[in-house]
Motif scaffolding. Structure first.
Motif, PDB file in Angstrom:
ATOM      1  N   PHE A   1       0.754  -1.312   0.120  1.00 35.85           N
ATOM      2  CA  PHE A   1      -0.016   0.040   0.125  1.00 35.85           C
ATOM      3  C   PHE A   1       0.860   1.351  -0.032  1.00 35.85           C
ATOM      4  N   LEU A   2       1.811   1.167   0.741  1.00 36.06           N
ATOM      5  CA  LEU A   2       2.886   2.475   0.995  1.00 36.06           C
ATOM      6  C   LEU A   2       3.513   2.769  -0.363  1.00 36.06           C
ATOM      7  N   ALA A   3       3.968   1.571  -0.992  1.00 35.43           N
ATOM      8  CA  ALA A   3       4.854   1.763  -2.065  1.00 35.43           C
ATOM      9  C   ALA A   3       3.774   2.371  -3.311  1.00 35.43           C
ATOM     10  N   VAL A   4       2.634   1.793  -3.599  1.00 34.77           N
ATOM     11  CA  VAL A   4       1.987   2.391  -4.630  1.00 34.77           C
ATOM     12  C   VAL A   4       1.307   3.746  -4.405  1.00 34.77           C
ATOM     13  N   LEU A   5       1.018   4.043  -2.927  1.00 33.92           N
ATOM     14  CA  LEU A   5       0.398   5.300  -2.545  1.00 33.92           C
ATOM     15  C   LEU A   5       1.546   6.480  -2.891  1.00 33.92           C
ATOM     16  N   TRP A   6       2.801   6.047  -2.243  1.00 30.75           N
ATOM     17  CA  TRP A   6       3.938   7.189  -2.903  1.00 30.75           C
ATOM     18  C   TRP A   6       4.230   7.182  -4.278  1.00 30.75           C
ATOM     19  N   CYS A   7       4.097   6.221  -5.017  1.00 31.91           N
ATOM     20  CA  CYS A   7       4.235   6.294  -6.457  1.00 31.91           C
ATOM     21  C   CYS A   7       3.220   7.128  -7.295  1.00 31.91           C
ATOM     22  N   ALA A   8       1.927   6.793  -6.787  1.00 27.15           N
ATOM     23  CA  ALA A   8       0.688   7.500  -7.347  1.00 27.15           C
ATOM     24  C   ALA A   8       0.776   8.911  -7.130  1.00 27.15           C
TER      25      ALA A   8
ATOM     26  N   LEU B   1       4.057  10.463  -8.978  1.00 28.69           N
ATOM     27  CA  LEU B   1       4.150  10.445 -10.335  1.00 28.69           C
ATOM     28  C   LEU B   1       2.933  10.835 -11.066  1.00 28.69           C
ATOM     29  N   CYS B   2       1.740  10.871 -10.310  1.00 29.99           N
ATOM     30  CA  CYS B   2       0.333  11.236 -11.035  1.00 29.99           C
ATOM     31  C   CYS B   2      -0.341  12.241 -10.233  1.00 29.99           C
ATOM     32  N   SER B   3      -1.096  12.401  -9.516  1.00 30.27           N
ATOM     33  CA  SER B   3      -1.551  13.318  -8.836  1.00 30.27           C
ATOM     34  C   SER B   3      -1.948  13.183  -7.184  1.00 30.27           C
ATOM     35  N   GLN B   4      -1.639  14.127  -6.332  1.00 27.63           N
ATOM     36  CA  GLN B   4      -1.530  14.013  -4.847  1.00 27.63           C
ATOM     37  C   GLN B   4      -2.854  13.798  -4.305  1.00 27.63           C
ATOM     38  N   ALA B   5      -3.842  14.510  -4.755  1.00 23.45           N
ATOM     39  CA  ALA B   5      -5.184  14.556  -4.081  1.00 23.45           C
ATOM     40  C   ALA B   5      -5.797  13.505  -4.300  1.00 23.45           C
ATOM     41  N   PRO B   6      -6.185  12.883  -5.526  1.00 21.65           N
ATOM     42  CA  PRO B   6      -6.818  11.555  -5.438  1.00 21.65           C
ATOM     43  C   PRO B   6      -5.902  10.175  -4.742  1.00 21.65           C
ATOM     44  N   ALA B   7      -4.586  10.431  -4.964  1.00 18.68           N
ATOM     45  CA  ALA B   7      -3.871   9.511  -4.100  1.00 18.68           C
ATOM     46  C   ALA B   7      -3.875   9.551  -2.706  1.00 18.68           C
ATOM     47  N   ALA B   8      -4.027  10.969  -2.311  1.00 21.79           N
ATOM     48  CA  ALA B   8      -4.382  10.855  -0.575  1.00 21.79           C
ATOM     49  C   ALA B   8      -5.766  10.549  -0.324  1.00 21.79           C
ATOM     50  N   PHE B   9      -6.693  10.758  -1.103  1.00 21.37           N
ATOM     51  CA  PHE B   9      -8.085  10.402  -0.977  1.00 21.37           C
ATOM     52  C   PHE B   9      -8.016   8.983  -0.907  1.00 21.37           C
TER      53      PHE B   9
ATOM     54  N   LEU C   1      -5.578  -1.464  -6.605  1.00 22.72           N
ATOM     55  CA  LEU C   1      -5.513  -1.323  -8.090  1.00 22.72           C
ATOM     56  C   LEU C   1      -5.717   0.102  -8.696  1.00 22.72           C
ATOM     57  N   PHE C   2      -6.530   0.790  -8.041  1.00 28.46           N
ATOM     58  CA  PHE C   2      -6.495   2.166  -8.570  1.00 28.46           C
ATOM     59  C   PHE C   2      -5.049   2.912  -8.295  1.00 28.46           C
ATOM     60  N   LEU C   3      -4.609   2.790  -7.305  1.00 26.02           N
ATOM     61  CA  LEU C   3      -3.407   3.493  -7.036  1.00 26.02           C
ATOM     62  C   LEU C   3      -2.290   2.890  -8.293  1.00 26.02           C
ATOM     63  N   PHE C   4      -2.302   1.706  -8.373  1.00 21.92           N
ATOM     64  CA  PHE C   4      -1.166   0.963  -9.078  1.00 21.92           C
ATOM     65  C   PHE C   4      -1.522   1.703 -10.671  1.00 21.92           C
ATOM     66  N   LEU C   5      -2.593   1.804 -11.146  1.00 19.32           N
ATOM     67  CA  LEU C   5      -3.232   2.233 -12.379  1.00 19.32           C
ATOM     68  C   LEU C   5      -2.676   4.058 -12.419  1.00 19.32           C
TER      69      LEU C   5
ATOM     70  N   SER D   1      -9.099  12.555 -10.932  1.00 19.97           N
ATOM     71  CA  SER D   1      -9.760  13.515  -9.950  1.00 19.97           C
ATOM     72  C   SER D   1     -11.349  12.992 -10.078  1.00 19.97           C
ATOM     73  N   ALA D   2     -11.829  12.552 -11.481  1.00 21.56           N
ATOM     74  CA  ALA D   2     -12.938  12.336 -11.870  1.00 21.56           C
ATOM     75  C   ALA D   2     -13.347  10.852 -11.316  1.00 21.56           C
ATOM     76  N   ILE D   3     -12.516  10.104 -11.325  1.00 18.77           N
ATOM     77  CA  ILE D   3     -12.411   8.572 -10.815  1.00 18.77           C
ATOM     78  C   ILE D   3     -12.430   8.314  -9.346  1.00 18.77           C
ATOM     79  N   SER D   4     -11.729   9.160  -8.696  1.00 21.44           N
ATOM     80  CA  SER D   4     -11.531   8.612  -7.362  1.00 21.44           C
ATOM     81  C   SER D   4     -12.780   8.799  -6.626  1.00 21.44           C
ATOM     82  N   PRO D   5     -13.879   9.653  -6.708  1.00 16.19           N
ATOM     83  CA  PRO D   5     -15.080   9.358  -6.069  1.00 16.19           C
ATOM     84  C   PRO D   5     -15.693   8.196  -6.019  1.00 16.19           C
ATOM     85  N   LEU D   6     -15.669   7.744  -7.352  1.00  9.57           N
ATOM     86  CA  LEU D   6     -16.090   6.281  -7.580  1.00  9.57           C
ATOM     87  C   LEU D   6     -15.726   5.305  -6.720  1.00  9.57           C
ATOM     88  N   LEU D   7     -14.696   5.416  -6.125  1.00  5.76           N
ATOM     89  CA  LEU D   7     -14.104   4.412  -5.186  1.00  5.76           C
ATOM     90  C   LEU D   7     -15.013   4.135  -3.878  1.00  5.76           C
TER      91      LEU D   7
END
Length: 138
Positions: A44-51, A54-62, A97-101, A129-135
């Motif tokens: 979890f920590l590895a994919v959280l930090w990478c996401a 490398l991608c976006s902090q707000a959806p990763a934090a959510f 899976l979301f964080l990995f993607l 950002s649009a997909i993260s609320p779907l979680l």
């Protein structure tokens, strides 16, 4: 801390003395749930930090906060019947899976910038950002 405290409480409640692995089925369930959660956190920590990097902090934090709540649900569900922990497990797997993607999208964007000069960072951030609320949908 909650998991360790619950494990210590069950150990003392079942055995009357310090931490021992042998005990009742309740202690075994708490111990197994604690071990499962402990083994899942490095991934979890590895994919959280990478996401996040490398991608976006707000959806990763959510997604990270959602994962912590889901692991709590998994742990509490594991204390009851084993089938009660299944929704928490599946929900957590979907968040990982979301964080990995997100991480893969960030890596692909880096290579697109490096090789082709195309930057899709704004599009990726908008999509995540649009997909993260779907979680939140179970």
């Amino acid at each position: 801390a909650f998991f360790a405290n619950k494990l210590e409480h069950e150990s003392k409640h079942c055995n009357g003395k310090g931490f021992q692995r042998q005990g009742s089925s309740c202690f075994d369930r708490v111990y197994t749930a604690n071990q499962n959660c402990g083994h899942a956190y490095p991934t979890f920590l590895a994919v959280l930090w990478c996401a996040g990097l490398l991608c976006s902090q707000a959806p990763a934090a959510f997604a990270g906060l959602m994962y912590l709540f889901v692991r709590q649900k998994y742990f509490v569900g594991y204390l009851g019947e084993r089938t009660q922990s299944t929704p928490g497990y599946l929900f957590g797997k979907r968040i990982i899976l979301f964080l990995f993607l997100m991480s893969v999208a960030g890596i692909l964007n880096y290579y697109l910038i490096y090789f082709f000069g195309s930057d899709f960072e704004i599009h990726i951030k908008t999509i995540t950002s649009a997909i993260s609320p779907l979680l939140l949908i179970p």
